[in-house]
Design an enzyme around this catalytic site. Structure first.
Site, PDB file in Angstrom:
ATOM      1  N   HIS A   1       0.706  -1.207   0.061  1.00  0.00           N
ATOM      2  CA  HIS A   1       0.012   0.071   0.000  1.00  0.00           C
ATOM      3  C   HIS A   1       0.832   1.225   0.317  1.00  0.00           C
ATOM      4  O   HIS A   1       2.046   1.206   0.154  1.00  0.00           O
ATOM      5  CB  HIS A   1      -0.995  -0.038   1.272  1.00  0.00           C
ATOM      6  CG  HIS A   1      -0.497  -0.096   2.555  1.00  0.00           C
ATOM      7  ND1 HIS A   1       0.421   0.958   3.084  1.00  0.00           N
ATOM      8  CD2 HIS A   1      -0.225  -1.138   3.405  1.00  0.00           C
ATOM      9  CE1 HIS A   1       0.919   0.710   4.272  1.00  0.00           C
ATOM     10  NE2 HIS A   1       0.228  -0.460   4.757  1.00  0.00           N
TER      11      HIS A   1
ATOM     12  N   CYS B   1       2.810  -5.001   6.631  1.00  0.00           N
ATOM     13  CA  CYS B   1       2.619  -4.635   5.246  1.00  0.00           C
ATOM     14  C   CYS B   1       3.831  -4.294   4.727  1.00  0.00           C
ATOM     15  O   CYS B   1       4.770  -4.271   5.443  1.00  0.00           O
ATOM     16  CB  CYS B   1       1.462  -3.628   4.911  1.00  0.00           C
ATOM     17  SG  CYS B   1      -0.339  -4.131   5.604  1.00  0.00           S
TER      18      CYS B   1
END
Length: 179
Positions: A132, A154
């Site tokens: 992301h 992430c």
């Protein structure tokens, strides 16, 4: 004179708040269109030690990005909340253009092996591991985010880089995350 300076400062603060607010609320955000099939990546490689993500088409490197990882990046993710980025072979299973981060590609973690390992430990393996951009409203940080690993596991890039990745990666693309 003081009144003019105060007015300029107030105008600047209002404009800054409007900019950050619009980004936070995702006003006007449009996800980029997917590139033609012949231009897309056929696989993704992440080297955690080098803090790099590579997009590849066959043996050709399309792009290389510096990344931030989970807050405790060394080792395999074993449980929810451990701050580790998983290691292994997965795929991109979903694209979320309305994420709380600037665009997000969900990685197919946990695998059945990941679930089994967590079950043996009596813990949840975690979920929602993504590639992301930056948190909504904080895109102005740009490459400053690389100064430390800060995600919950992430893989983070700048918003501009996330636009490029979004265009070049379709769902189903394999991703290998290496130590």
């Amino acid at each position: 004179m003081r009144r003019s300076i105060a007015l300029i400062c107030l105008t600047f603060l209002v404009a800054l708040a409007a900019f950050i607010g619009a980004e936070f609320l995702q006003l006007g955000r449009k996800a980029p269109d997917l590139a033609p099939a012949g231009e897309r990546a056929t696989r993704i490689e992440v080297d955690k030690a080098a803090r790099q993500l590579k997009l590849l088409r066959g043996n050709e490197t399309l792009a290389v990005y510096n990344v931030s990882l989970g807050s405790a990046p060394i080792g395999q993710k074993s449980r929810e909340g451990d701050g580790r980025t998983p290691e292994g072979t997965y795929s991109i299973e979903f694209k979320n253009e309305r994420s709380r981060f600037h665009l997000a590609l969900r990685i197919s973690y946990p695998s059945s092996d990941d679930r089994k390992s967590a079950q043996q430990l009596g813990v949840s393996p975690g979920r929602d591991i993504m590639i992301h951009g930056l948190p909504n409203g904080l895109g102005w940080l740009n490459r400053l985010h690389l100064r430390r690993d800060w995600t919950d596991g992430c893989i983070a890039v700048t918003n501009t880089e996330m636009h490029e990745i979004w265009r070049l990666v379709s769902t189903g693309t394999p991703i290998e995350i290496r130590p």
